[in-house]
Design a protein around this motif. Sequence first.
Motif, PDB file in Angstrom:
ATOM      1  N   SER A   1       5.110  16.744  16.818  1.00 19.71           N
ATOM      2  CA  SER A   1       5.580  16.448  17.943  1.00 19.71           C
ATOM      3  C   SER A   1       6.325  15.446  17.399  1.00 19.71           C
ATOM      4  CB  SER A   1       4.693  15.834  19.029  1.00 19.71           C
ATOM      5  OG  SER A   1       3.676  15.441  18.973  1.00 19.71           O
ATOM      6  N   CYS A   2       6.376  14.210  16.615  1.00 16.93           N
ATOM      7  CA  CYS A   2       7.249  13.019  16.271  1.00 16.93           C
ATOM      8  C   CYS A   2       7.486  13.315  15.004  1.00 16.93           C
ATOM      9  CB  CYS A   2       6.037  12.033  16.717  1.00 16.93           C
ATOM     10  SG  CYS A   2       4.908  11.465  15.422  1.00 16.93           S
ATOM     11  N   GLY A   3       6.939  14.069  14.584  1.00 14.68           N
ATOM     12  CA  GLY A   3       7.297  13.697  12.732  1.00 14.68           C
ATOM     13  C   GLY A   3       7.439  12.270  11.973  1.00 14.68           C
ATOM     14  N   ASP A   4       6.333  11.901  11.860  1.00 12.50           N
ATOM     15  CA  ASP A   4       5.306  11.298  11.589  1.00 12.50           C
ATOM     16  C   ASP A   4       4.306  12.136   9.997  1.00 12.50           C
ATOM     17  OD1 ASP A   4       5.350   8.881  13.028  1.00 12.50           O
ATOM     18  OD2 ASP A   4       3.836   9.276  14.375  1.00 12.50           O
ATOM     19  N   ASP A   5       4.925  11.356   9.058  1.00 11.06           N
ATOM     20  CA  ASP A   5       4.092  12.356   7.805  1.00 11.06           C
ATOM     21  C   ASP A   5       3.800  11.240   6.907  1.00 11.06           C
ATOM     22  OD1 ASP A   5       3.827  14.511   6.266  1.00 11.06           O
ATOM     23  OD2 ASP A   5       5.969  15.295   6.251  1.00 11.06           O
ATOM     24  N   ILE A   6       2.700  11.820   5.952  1.00  9.72           N
ATOM     25  CA  ILE A   6       2.288  10.169   5.624  1.00  9.72           C
ATOM     26  C   ILE A   6       0.980  11.567   4.473  1.00  9.72           C
ATOM     27  CG2 ILE A   6       2.134   8.768   6.701  1.00  9.72           C
ATOM     28  CD1 ILE A   6      -1.275   8.675   6.845  1.00  9.72           C
ATOM     29  N   THR A   7       1.339  11.029   3.157  1.00  7.90           N
ATOM     30  CA  THR A   7       0.425  11.756   1.840  1.00  7.90           C
ATOM     31  C   THR A   7      -0.257  10.171   1.761  1.00  7.90           C
ATOM     32  OG1 THR A   7       1.907  13.248   1.320  1.00  7.90           O
ATOM     33  CG2 THR A   7       0.272  12.557  -0.262  1.00  7.90           C
TER      34      THR A   7
ATOM     35  N   ALA B   1      -6.759   2.771  -2.720  1.00  8.03           N
ATOM     36  CA  ALA B   1      -6.329   3.786  -1.802  1.00  8.03           C
ATOM     37  C   ALA B   1      -4.451   3.036  -1.997  1.00  8.03           C
ATOM     38  CB  ALA B   1      -6.738   3.307  -0.366  1.00  8.03           C
ATOM     39  N   ALA B   2      -3.557   4.535  -1.081  1.00  8.84           N
ATOM     40  CA  ALA B   2      -2.014   4.252  -1.080  1.00  8.84           C
ATOM     41  C   ALA B   2      -1.603   5.545  -0.275  1.00  8.84           C
ATOM     42  CB  ALA B   2      -1.710   4.200  -2.710  1.00  8.84           C
ATOM     43  N   PHE B   3      -0.468   5.327  -0.053  1.00  9.92           N
ATOM     44  CA  PHE B   3       0.165   6.251   0.494  1.00  9.92           C
ATOM     45  C   PHE B   3       1.675   6.194   0.204  1.00  9.92           C
ATOM     46  CE2 PHE B   3       1.164   2.969   4.088  1.00  9.92           C
ATOM     47  CZ  PHE B   3       2.297   3.587   4.769  1.00  9.92           C
ATOM     48  N   THR B   4       2.473   7.474   0.982  1.00  8.68           N
ATOM     49  CA  THR B   4       4.075   7.593   0.692  1.00  8.68           C
ATOM     50  C   THR B   4       4.027   8.490   1.907  1.00  8.68           C
ATOM     51  OG1 THR B   4       3.308   9.602   0.325  1.00  8.68           O
ATOM     52  CG2 THR B   4       4.268   7.394  -1.749  1.00  8.68           C
ATOM     53  N   GLY B   5       5.145   8.217   2.596  1.00 11.95           N
ATOM     54  CA  GLY B   5       5.818   9.140   3.969  1.00 11.95           C
ATOM     55  C   GLY B   5       6.763   8.023   4.640  1.00 11.95           C
TER      56      GLY B   5
ATOM     57  N   ASN C   1       0.649  -1.618   0.128  1.00 16.55           N
ATOM     58  CA  ASN C   1      -0.256  -0.240   0.064  1.00 16.55           C
ATOM     59  C   ASN C   1       0.741   1.253   0.424  1.00 16.55           C
ATOM     60  OD1 ASN C   1      -2.600  -1.307   0.046  1.00 16.55           O
ATOM     61  ND2 ASN C   1      -2.122  -2.199   2.192  1.00 16.55           N
ATOM     62  N   ARG C   2       2.207   0.906   0.736  1.00 15.57           N
ATOM     63  CA  ARG C   2       2.941   2.261  -0.111  1.00 15.57           C
ATOM     64  C   ARG C   2       3.697   2.244  -1.540  1.00 15.57           C
ATOM     65  NH1 ARG C   2       6.338   3.816   4.580  1.00 15.57           N
ATOM     66  NH2 ARG C   2       5.506   1.330   5.234  1.00 15.57           N
ATOM     67  N   ARG C   3       2.238   3.396  -2.155  1.00 13.92           N
ATOM     68  CA  ARG C   3       3.174   3.619  -3.431  1.00 13.92           C
ATOM     69  C   ARG C   3       2.122   4.772  -3.485  1.00 13.92           C
ATOM     70  NH1 ARG C   3      -1.645   1.342  -5.796  1.00 13.92           N
ATOM     71  NH2 ARG C   3      -2.375   0.169  -4.453  1.00 13.92           N
TER      72      ARG C   3
ATOM     73  N   ILE D   1      -5.702   1.013   5.429  1.00 14.74           N
ATOM     74  CA  ILE D   1      -6.389   0.955   3.462  1.00 14.74           C
ATOM     75  C   ILE D   1      -6.523  -0.098   3.495  1.00 14.74           C
ATOM     76  CG2 ILE D   1      -4.592   1.165   1.942  1.00 14.74           C
ATOM     77  CD1 ILE D   1      -3.175   3.545   2.432  1.00 14.74           C
ATOM     78  N   GLU D   2      -5.801  -1.459   3.538  1.00 14.86           N
ATOM     79  CA  GLU D   2      -6.690  -2.410   3.681  1.00 14.86           C
ATOM     80  C   GLU D   2      -8.449  -2.443   4.035  1.00 14.86           C
ATOM     81  OE1 GLU D   2      -3.906  -6.090   4.505  1.00 14.86           O
ATOM     82  OE2 GLU D   2      -2.842  -5.220   3.027  1.00 14.86           O
ATOM     83  N   LEU D   3      -8.537  -2.540   5.222  1.00 15.10           N
ATOM     84  CA  LEU D   3      -9.796  -1.813   5.877  1.00 15.10           C
ATOM     85  C   LEU D   3     -10.799  -1.168   4.959  1.00 15.10           C
ATOM     86  CD1 LEU D   3     -11.619  -3.406   7.883  1.00 15.10           C
ATOM     87  CD2 LEU D   3     -10.993  -1.343   9.363  1.00 15.10           C
ATOM     88  N   LEU D   4     -10.131  -0.003   3.916  1.00 18.43           N
ATOM     89  CA  LEU D   4     -11.503   1.476   3.809  1.00 18.43           C
ATOM     90  C   LEU D   4     -10.934   0.855   2.026  1.00 18.43           C
ATOM     91  CD1 LEU D   4     -10.885   4.130   5.280  1.00 18.43           C
ATOM     92  CD2 LEU D   4     -11.629   1.894   6.489  1.00 18.43           C
ATOM     93  N   ARG D   5     -10.308   0.530   2.050  1.00 24.69           N
ATOM     94  CA  ARG D   5     -10.452  -0.515   0.282  1.00 24.69           C
ATOM     95  C   ARG D   5     -11.479  -1.042  -0.004  1.00 24.69           C
ATOM     96  NH1 ARG D   5      -5.381  -2.499  -0.429  1.00 24.69           N
ATOM     97  NH2 ARG D   5      -4.534  -0.567  -1.428  1.00 24.69           N
ATOM     98  N   GLY D   6     -12.329  -0.224  -1.209  1.00 22.39           N
ATOM     99  CA  GLY D   6     -13.628  -1.165  -1.369  1.00 22.39           C
ATOM    100  C   GLY D   6     -15.235  -0.822  -0.869  1.00 22.39           C
ATOM    101  N   LYS D   7     -14.658  -0.110   0.565  1.00 23.22           N
ATOM    102  CA  LYS D   7     -15.856   0.385   1.055  1.00 23.22           C
ATOM    103  C   LYS D   7     -16.352   1.756   0.566  1.00 23.22           C
ATOM    104  CE  LYS D   7     -15.601  -2.382   5.536  1.00 23.22           C
ATOM    105  NZ  LYS D   7     -14.295  -3.252   4.181  1.00 23.22           N
TER     106      LYS D   7
END
Length: 142
Positions: free
Chosen positions: A36-42, A55-59, A19-21, A73-79
């Motif tokens: 506060s911790c640097g987590d950063d996703i798109t 759905a997919a994400f990078t970060g 899902n990382r793409r 992402i696995e849960l929400l894909r197709g919903k």
Amino acid sequence: MLDEIYTELIAEHSRSGENRRSLKNPTVKERGHNPSCGDDITLELEISGDKIKDAAFTGTGCAISQASTDMMIELLRGKKVDDAKKLAELFIAMIKGEVTDDSELELLDEAAALKNISTMPARVKCATLAWHTVITALPDEK
């Protein structure tokens, strides 16, 4: 035993590249950032009609944020969009300790394994980053 399953699940999902793409034609793109911790996703979603087609994400981020994003992402894909919002709200309520009924949490599938993060205040934002991001990203009902 449960701790081992939890640790393996986090490790498996945080390392998964499926899902990382980036999507070719996302209809929605939303950045989630935890300063506060640097987590950063798109987060990228391809919504067709009222369904999340892909759905997919990078970060970057800690194992918990990356695993939680992958599970989401696995849960929400197709919903349907409305169902996806309800699941995201349920996950956040679980992490806040507001929903503890295992029969309700079954709807979250593997993501329900993260419920003990509610006892680790420093990790709550890590676990919920993607879920807050998807709520912001999803279009409102028509």
